[in-house]
Design a protein around this motif. Structure first.
Motif, PDB file in Angstrom:
ATOM      1  N   ALA A 183       1.117  -1.215   0.103  1.00 26.30           N
ATOM      2  CA  ALA A 183      -0.428  -0.103  -0.342  1.00 26.30           C
ATOM      3  C   ALA A 183       1.542   1.448   0.102  1.00 26.30           C
ATOM      4  O   ALA A 183       2.551   1.197  -0.169  1.00 26.30           O
ATOM      5  N   THR A 184       0.357   2.691   0.036  1.00 29.78           N
ATOM      6  CA  THR A 184       1.065   3.989   0.945  1.00 29.78           C
ATOM      7  C   THR A 184       0.357   4.563   0.877  1.00 29.78           C
ATOM      8  O   THR A 184      -0.738   4.293   1.350  1.00 29.78           O
ATOM      9  N   GLY A 185       1.308   5.730   1.338  1.00 32.70           N
ATOM     10  CA  GLY A 185       0.404   6.376   2.504  1.00 32.70           C
ATOM     11  C   GLY A 185       1.752   8.107   2.788  1.00 32.70           C
ATOM     12  O   GLY A 185       2.656   7.721   2.694  1.00 32.70           O
ATOM     13  N   PHE A 186       0.399   8.766   2.813  1.00 34.79           N
ATOM     14  CA  PHE A 186       1.014  10.123   3.530  1.00 34.79           C
ATOM     15  C   PHE A 186      -0.069  10.637   4.611  1.00 34.79           C
ATOM     16  O   PHE A 186      -0.682   9.928   4.715  1.00 34.79           O
ATOM     17  N   SER A 187       0.557  11.340   4.831  1.00 41.09           N
ATOM     18  CA  SER A 187      -0.223  12.706   5.952  1.00 41.09           C
ATOM     19  C   SER A 187      -0.764  13.758   5.565  1.00 41.09           C
ATOM     20  O   SER A 187       0.390  14.127   4.469  1.00 41.09           O
ATOM     21  N   ILE A 188      -1.849  13.907   5.925  1.00 39.06           N
ATOM     22  CA  ILE A 188      -2.127  15.809   5.950  1.00 39.06           C
ATOM     23  C   ILE A 188      -3.018  16.788   6.682  1.00 39.06           C
ATOM     24  O   ILE A 188      -3.802  16.420   7.667  1.00 39.06           O
ATOM     25  N   GLY A 189      -1.550  17.985   7.821  1.00 42.47           N
ATOM     26  CA  GLY A 189      -1.985  17.490   8.994  1.00 42.47           C
ATOM     27  C   GLY A 189      -2.548  16.996   9.873  1.00 42.47           C
ATOM     28  O   GLY A 189      -1.087  16.165  10.284  1.00 42.47           O
ATOM     29  N   ALA A 190      -3.313  16.858  10.963  1.00 44.91           N
ATOM     30  CA  ALA A 190      -3.614  16.419  11.824  1.00 44.91           C
ATOM     31  C   ALA A 190      -3.912  14.420  11.408  1.00 44.91           C
ATOM     32  O   ALA A 190      -4.405  13.704  11.872  1.00 44.91           O
ATOM     33  N   LYS A 191      -4.949  14.290   9.952  1.00 46.34           N
ATOM     34  CA  LYS A 191      -5.299  13.190   9.278  1.00 46.34           C
ATOM     35  C   LYS A 191      -3.748  12.288   8.267  1.00 46.34           C
ATOM     36  O   LYS A 191      -2.675  12.943   8.382  1.00 46.34           O
ATOM     37  N   LYS A 231       3.199   4.284  -5.264  1.00 43.42           N
ATOM     38  CA  LYS A 231       3.760   5.870  -4.614  1.00 43.42           C
ATOM     39  C   LYS A 231       2.956   7.398  -4.107  1.00 43.42           C
ATOM     40  O   LYS A 231       2.169   7.590  -5.046  1.00 43.42           O
ATOM     41  N   GLY A 232       2.839   7.842  -2.505  1.00 46.89           N
ATOM     42  CA  GLY A 232       2.692   8.879  -2.812  1.00 46.89           C
ATOM     43  C   GLY A 232       3.046   9.473  -2.044  1.00 46.89           C
ATOM     44  O   GLY A 232       4.061   9.041  -0.909  1.00 46.89           O
ATOM     45  N   PHE A 233       2.313  11.224  -1.951  1.00 45.20           N
ATOM     46  CA  PHE A 233       2.923  12.291  -1.089  1.00 45.20           C
ATOM     47  C   PHE A 233       1.796  12.809  -1.154  1.00 45.20           C
ATOM     48  O   PHE A 233       0.906  12.500  -1.797  1.00 45.20           O
ATOM     49  N   TYR A 234       2.030  14.006  -0.344  1.00 50.08           N
ATOM     50  CA  TYR A 234       1.556  15.135  -0.139  1.00 50.08           C
ATOM     51  C   TYR A 234       2.021  16.527  -0.702  1.00 50.08           C
ATOM     52  O   TYR A 234       3.204  16.994  -0.337  1.00 50.08           O
ATOM     53  N   ILE A 235       1.183  17.051  -0.908  1.00 45.48           N
ATOM     54  CA  ILE A 235       0.995  19.261  -1.498  1.00 45.48           C
ATOM     55  C   ILE A 235       0.312  19.718  -0.903  1.00 45.48           C
ATOM     56  O   ILE A 235      -0.842  19.431  -1.020  1.00 45.48           O
ATOM     57  N   SER A 236       0.428  20.144   0.468  1.00 45.59           N
ATOM     58  CA  SER A 236      -0.304  21.211   1.276  1.00 45.59           C
ATOM     59  C   SER A 236      -1.572  20.802   1.597  1.00 45.59           C
ATOM     60  O   SER A 236      -1.655  19.859   2.121  1.00 45.59           O
ATOM     61  N   THR A 237      -2.650  20.626   0.708  1.00 45.22           N
ATOM     62  CA  THR A 237      -3.662  19.886   1.559  1.00 45.22           C
ATOM     63  C   THR A 237      -4.755  19.076   0.717  1.00 45.22           C
ATOM     64  O   THR A 237      -5.130  18.568   0.307  1.00 45.22           O
ATOM     65  N   SER A 282       7.338  14.794  -0.486  1.00 44.57           N
ATOM     66  CA  SER A 282       8.035  15.885  -0.946  1.00 44.57           C
ATOM     67  C   SER A 282       8.421  16.520  -0.078  1.00 44.57           C
ATOM     68  O   SER A 282       8.752  16.793   1.375  1.00 44.57           O
ATOM     69  N   ILE A 283       8.732  18.200  -0.677  1.00 46.07           N
ATOM     70  CA  ILE A 283       9.146  19.497  -0.178  1.00 46.07           C
ATOM     71  C   ILE A 283       8.829  20.989  -0.823  1.00 46.07           C
ATOM     72  O   ILE A 283       8.686  20.628  -1.941  1.00 46.07           O
ATOM     73  N   GLY A 284       8.175  21.301   0.696  1.00 40.43           N
ATOM     74  CA  GLY A 284       7.511  22.875   0.107  1.00 40.43           C
ATOM     75  C   GLY A 284       5.759  22.196  -0.846  1.00 40.43           C
ATOM     76  O   GLY A 284       5.179  21.460  -0.153  1.00 40.43           O
ATOM     77  N   THR A 285       5.871  22.489  -1.742  1.00 38.67           N
ATOM     78  CA  THR A 285       5.093  22.679  -3.071  1.00 38.67           C
ATOM     79  C   THR A 285       5.582  21.951  -3.925  1.00 38.67           C
ATOM     80  O   THR A 285       4.521  22.024  -4.900  1.00 38.67           O
ATOM     81  N   LYS A 286       6.442  21.425  -4.260  1.00 41.16           N
ATOM     82  CA  LYS A 286       6.880  19.961  -5.015  1.00 41.16           C
ATOM     83  C   LYS A 286       6.837  18.643  -4.597  1.00 41.16           C
ATOM     84  O   LYS A 286       7.690  18.450  -2.976  1.00 41.16           O
ATOM     85  N   GLY A 287       6.526  17.592  -5.147  1.00 40.15           N
ATOM     86  CA  GLY A 287       6.606  16.734  -4.857  1.00 40.15           C
ATOM     87  C   GLY A 287       7.935  15.832  -6.367  1.00 40.15           C
ATOM     88  O   GLY A 287       7.884  16.388  -7.038  1.00 40.15           O
ATOM     89  N   TYR A 288       7.863  14.713  -5.189  1.00 40.55           N
ATOM     90  CA  TYR A 288       9.584  14.387  -6.150  1.00 40.55           C
ATOM     91  C   TYR A 288       9.017  12.321  -5.919  1.00 40.55           C
ATOM     92  O   TYR A 288       9.047  12.256  -5.677  1.00 40.55           O
ATOM     93  N   ILE A 289       9.316  11.957  -7.129  1.00 37.16           N
ATOM     94  CA  ILE A 289       9.129  10.544  -7.584  1.00 37.16           C
ATOM     95  C   ILE A 289      10.968   9.998  -8.064  1.00 37.16           C
ATOM     96  O   ILE A 289      11.143  10.449  -9.199  1.00 37.16           O
ATOM     97  N   GLY A 290      11.701   8.770  -7.808  1.00 38.51           N
ATOM     98  CA  GLY A 290      12.492   8.534  -8.147  1.00 38.51           C
ATOM     99  C   GLY A 290      12.726   6.861  -7.831  1.00 38.51           C
ATOM    100  O   GLY A 290      11.966   6.088  -7.225  1.00 38.51           O
ATOM    101  N   THR A 291      13.449   6.205  -8.484  1.00 37.26           N
ATOM    102  CA  THR A 291      14.837   4.541  -8.769  1.00 37.26           C
ATOM    103  C   THR A 291      12.712   3.664  -9.107  1.00 37.26           C
ATOM    104  O   THR A 291      12.444   4.699  -9.722  1.00 37.26           O
ATOM    105  N   GLY A 292      12.793   2.893  -8.702  1.00 41.03           N
ATOM    106  CA  GLY A 292      12.554   2.004  -8.767  1.00 41.03           C
ATOM    107  C   GLY A 292      13.045   0.765  -9.763  1.00 41.03           C
ATOM    108  O   GLY A 292      13.842   0.698 -10.047  1.00 41.03           O
TER     109      GLY A 292
END
Length: 394
Positions: A183-191, A231-237, A282-292
């Protein structure tokens, strides 16, 4: 010399707007060897990738600087070389644990100090040793759940919280979906969020963890096909999930809106062969995916996603006299305009940037002879506005 004016029909342009939202830009290749099922997280303006498998299990650990686009090797991961581990960050500390090293499965857990570039072993993960779990952090706490072990084959749905201030693991409410790995996961705020994965069949369900209430709620089903090793990540909300394996290697990429609980397809991950077992953060307002890996083997390329850039724009916003010829072409094209200052960027239909240069006079030669044949979009930004034109490379 004859000018050929290029127009985009409303239907074609609308399709491009729907399918090409956000832009991928290839960055410096990952500093280590090409590999699959590595770990990634970010701290400040730095991203980190380590462990994984390049034919052998790895324990090297690398830092990427967003500002300089340079990879630097850091102290090797403190545990055994492994793949399928979990990583996340809390403050200025990074954490890696679980995974498979031939034992076969591990539950040891390690903290990396960014200031001292040193690893310290912490209390082992509270659940059973496993690989292919999901990890993320919410505030000052870290979380690991789901995953896989064998002898006998077991998939998990337990979910654990780590408190670095006490170095203690606490069992929390089981993941709301079926027991699974990949599975994949990330967080946004308190969730926190977990979705997709493999419970014997590939899944596309998506679940939200409420940290304050310690419960799970099912959210809108992931917009793409059921898959594993995405793969997952978050940017802001907004949350993002892409790549993975469904009926083949996936390159589709989707955005989830926390406010509206809706999924929208965004620009595909650029490599056309798709990707499984990549690494993301993710870093700030950008997301990143690599390798695999894809069917051609392990990869070490590294890509940046910018959701704020939309390569589709309404060409009727401004009226600048632009001509591009020949079109179609064999890769050598000439742009003539009434302006002599601006920026030229060319994108593939998947939104990947393939060329960029400055306009310094009213006639600009562009050499695209080294790119693949196909349809591309040329974006011209001037003080008067922005123009989009379609070009065809044969």
């Amino acid at each position: 010399m004859k000018r050929i004016y290029i127009l985009i029909t409303a239907i074609l342009f609308s399709a491009f707007l729907v399918n090409a939202q956000g832009t991928w830009t290839q960055k410096a290749n990952f500093g280590g060897t090409a590999r699959v099922h590595a770990v990634g997280f970010s701290i400040g303006t730095k991203g980190y990738i380590g462990t994984g498998n390049d034919g052998a299990n790895k324990n090297d650990f690398w830092e990427w600087d967003q500002v300089t686009n340079v990879w630097t090797q850091k102290a090797n991961f403190g545990g055994t070389a492994r793949y399928g581990a979990v990583g996340f960050s809390i403050g200025t500390k990074g954490y890696i644990g679980t995974g498979e090293d031939g034992t076969p499965y591990r539950k040891d857990f390690w903290e990396w100090n960014q200031s001292t570039n040193s690893w310290t072993q912490k209390t082992s993960f509270g659940g059973t040793a496993r690989r292919s779990a999901v990890g993320f952090s919410i505030g000052t706490k870290g979380y690991i759940g789901t995953g896989y072990s064998s002898s006998p084959t077991t998939r998990y749905k337990d979910f654990w919280e780590y408190d670095p201030s006490t170095d203690v693991w606490t069992a929390k409410a089981n993941f709301g979906g079926t027991a699974r790995d990949g599975a994949t996961g990330f967080s946004i705020g308190a969730k926190g969020y977990i979705g997709t994965g493999d419970d014997g069949v590939y899944r596309n369900d998506f679940w939200e963890y409420n940290q304050a209430g310690n419960y799970w709620i099912q959210k809108a089903v992931f917009g793409g096909s059921a898959r594993t090793s995405a793969k997952g990540f978050y940017i802001s909300t907004k949350g993002y999930i892409g790549t993975g394996f469904a009926t083949g290697y996936e390159q589709t990429f989707w955005e989830w809106n926390q406010t509206t609980d809706t999924w929208v397809q965004k620009t595909n991950f650029p490599p056309s062969n798709g990707r499984i077992g990549a690494t993301s953060f993710s870093i700030g307002t950008k997301g990143y995916i690599g390798t695999g890996a894809d069917f051609g083997g392990n990869k070490q390329d590294f890509w940046e996603y910018d959701p704020s850039i939309n390569t589709g724009m309404n060409e009727d916003e401004i009226t600048i006299d632009i001509s591009i010829y020949p079109n179609p072409s064999n890769g050598i094209i000439t742009l003539i305009s009434e302006i002599n200052k601006g920026q030229i960027t060319i994108y593939s239909t998947s939104g990947a940037k393939v060329y960029s240069s400055q306009i310094t006079n009213q006639k600009t030669e562009i050499d695209l002879s080294k790119i693949h044949s196909g349809v591309y979009f040329i974006k011209i930004i001037t003080d008067e506005g922005t123009v989009i034109r379609k070009i065809i490379i044969q």
